[in-house]
Design a protein around this motif. Structure first.
Motif, PDB file in Angstrom:
ATOM      1  N   PHE A  83     -24.987-160.924  61.080  1.00  0.00           N
ATOM      2  CA  PHE A  83     -25.112-159.477  61.270  1.00  0.00           C
ATOM      3  C   PHE A  83     -24.766-159.165  62.725  1.00  0.00           C
ATOM      4  CE2 PHE A  83     -27.297-155.538  62.221  1.00  0.00           C
ATOM      5  CZ  PHE A  83     -26.940-154.764  61.120  1.00  0.00           C
ATOM      6  N   TYR A 149     -29.172-162.186  53.136  1.00  0.00           N
ATOM      7  CA  TYR A 149     -28.036-161.291  53.405  1.00  0.00           C
ATOM      8  C   TYR A 149     -28.610-160.021  54.033  1.00  0.00           C
ATOM      9  CZ  TYR A 149     -23.790-158.608  52.858  1.00  0.00           C
ATOM     10  OH  TYR A 149     -22.673-157.856  53.123  1.00  0.00           O
ATOM     11  N   TYR A 151     -28.352-156.186  55.859  1.00  0.00           N
ATOM     12  CA  TYR A 151     -27.531-154.982  55.999  1.00  0.00           C
ATOM     13  C   TYR A 151     -28.365-153.864  56.612  1.00  0.00           C
ATOM     14  CZ  TYR A 151     -29.769-153.109  51.723  1.00  0.00           C
ATOM     15  OH  TYR A 151     -30.669-152.653  50.796  1.00  0.00           O
ATOM     16  N   TYR A 157     -33.183-151.869  58.809  1.00  0.00           N
ATOM     17  CA  TYR A 157     -32.497-153.103  58.421  1.00  0.00           C
ATOM     18  C   TYR A 157     -33.144-153.676  57.165  1.00  0.00           C
ATOM     19  CZ  TYR A 157     -30.825-152.634  63.171  1.00  0.00           C
ATOM     20  OH  TYR A 157     -30.259-152.141  64.311  1.00  0.00           O
ATOM     21  N   ASN A 203     -25.366-160.617  47.772  1.00  0.00           N
ATOM     22  CA  ASN A 203     -24.664-159.780  48.762  1.00  0.00           C
ATOM     23  C   ASN A 203     -24.889-158.337  48.332  1.00  0.00           C
ATOM     24  OD1 ASN A 203     -21.781-161.231  50.229  1.00  0.00           O
ATOM     25  ND2 ASN A 203     -23.231-162.388  49.014  1.00  0.00           N
TER      26      ASN A 203
END
Ligand code: FRU
Length: 448
Positions: A83, A149, A151, A157, A203
């Protein structure tokens, strides 16, 4: 001998074992491409190894990026992501620890920690920290929680983790954080009915009109031509953002091939979503003869991912066009290439047809595409894809791989292939247009 199956325009390790793409990220015009690596061709203790490239055509082998050298990852630096935190690269991965003793290592005997390392330049990864331990997962989880994963959405977050519950249901868990270091459990996300015993490598993909949860479910039973691989890869379209009150819509298989798993997706500087997959699968009963030459497995071609009417499309990135060499074009039933490394377009196909190349028989009839590799000596059998109508097809063929794309990438099929002929004839049972280009090599500079 060592050269016989070497791929010309795919990434593979010079020696040893490769599996999942990890931590894919672009920083300052450089793509950092990490992957699960073991020194032994048949697998072993997992490291992260790395390639870099600026153009997907010329690569540098950067060697080992991350080693299992910490008490909390000592049985393997497992898969994870990168990230980009305002220029600081933060990597999240699973620290696997197998405890000494007589355990099943599924429900007991294993640590599965979320670890973080940082990097300014993508080359030196350091400041290893443990962010989540077994105790931080809900009590109904088995010891199989992995593949973080991360994002961002609306300034918060999120981390998705693949998981198996104690009663063997596949799911993902969602954690949330304000600072990318302290993570709090938010919820477990399930399909509305049991769907395999474990979901690996999740993902999250966010397009303007639709979001998707991608993952690799294990333990689905094959029926009616669905789920024919030992483990699946695919995605759930989402009713809304994952962190909201979100429902998983029906799972769509992403690539139906014999050798494909653990895809990872990342965004480049121009906002393009690019994917790489592991051109391999765990626990299969067919083999790869490259093991005799001291290496095994490869990456798929890098593919651009787009969204159209709630489905994901995948197609090799346009950079590969510059590898095109001699062009051949016919209208007829067969085209001969004096190489196994080519790209071939079939822009218009009849309602039913048969196609043959490299000892592989393909047939399309009544909405079913059948790929039969039984006669081609690669140990792979027969597989099917349900495609209501085929408009066009593209074939990317390399020394020991085939990647097929149907309807501009709405369906895909990836396989290794170990025939030995350099002369490939593409044969159709009907007159069709065929355009093909032989393909040049990519270059990979060895570790400095
Ligand atoms: C998928 C996988 C991941 C794990 C990694 C270990 O192929 O099993 O779930 O993190 O490989 O190499």
């Amino acid at each position: 001998m060592k050269e016989m199956y070497k791929l010309k325009y795919h990434l593979e390790p010079a020696s040893g074992w490769m599996n999942d793409p990890n931590g894919l990220v672009e920083k300052d015009g450089v793509y950092h491409i990490y992957y699960q690596y073991a020194y032994e061709a048949e697998g072993g203790l997992k490291y992260w190894k790395q390639f870099t490239t600026k153009d997907f055509l010329h690569y540098q082998d950067e060697g080992i990026a991350l080693s299992p050298d910490h008490p909390h990852d000592k049985s393997g630096a497992y898969s994870g992501c990168c990230f980009n935190d305002h220029g600081l690269l933060r990597y999240y991965y699973t620290g696997n620890v197998k405890l000494p003793g007589d355990y099943d290592f599924i429900n007991a005997g294993r640590e599965h920690n979320v670890m973080m390392v940082e990097s300014q330049d993508g080359l030196v990864l350091d400041h290893k920290e443990v962010l989540l331990y077994n105790k931080d997962y809900p009590s109904n989880m088995s010891c199989h929680v992995r593949d973080p994963y991360v994002y961002v959405n609306d300034g918060m977050y999120y981390m998705v983790l693949g998981a198996r519950t104690l009663d063997s249901h596949g799911c993902v868990m969602l954690y949330t954080s304000k600072d990318l270091k302290k993570w709090d459990y938010m919820k477990t996300v399930n399909y509305h009915k049991p769907f395999g015993y474990m979901w690996e490598c999740p993902n999250y993909l966010s397009f303007e009109n639709k979001k998707f949860l991608f993952c690799c479910p294990q333990g689905l039973e094959s029926h009616d031509y669905d789920y024919e691989a030992i483990y699946q890869n695919g995605y759930f379209p989402l009713s809304t953002d994952l962190e909201k009150d979100c429902k998983l819509e029906d799972f769509i298989e992403f690539d139906h091939g014999f050798d494909i798993y653990a895809q990872q997706f990342f965004k480049d500087e121009n906002g393009r979503i690019v994917m790489a997959g592991w051109m391999g699968l765990p626990d299969i009963d067919y083999t790869n003869p490259t093991v005799e030459d001291g290496y095994q497995h490869a990456f798929t071609l890098f593919r651009e991912i787009t969204e159209h009417e709630g489905r994901l499309y995948q197609y090799p990135i346009e950079e590969y066009k510059s590898l095109r060499e001699d062009k051949k074009e016919i209208h007829g039933t067969s085209l001969e290439m004096n190489t196994s490394c080519f790209e071939c377009h079939l822009p218009k196909l009849p309602q039913s047809f048969k196609l043959h190349l490299r000892g592989v028989d393909m047939e399309y009839e009544d909405g079913l595409f059948t790929i039969d590799m039984k006669m081609n000596g690669s140990g792979r059998g027969e597989k099917h894809i349900k495609i209501p109508e085929i408009y066009n097809m593209t074939i990317f063929s390399d020394t020991s791989s085939l990647e097929l794309f149907f309807n501009d990438g709405a369906y895909a099929f990836t396989t290794r292939i170990y025939d030995k002929s350099d002369n490939v004839e593409i044969v159709c049972n009907e007159d069709i247009d065929i355009t093909a280009y032989s393909m040049k090599n990519i270059t990979v500079e060895p570790v400095k």
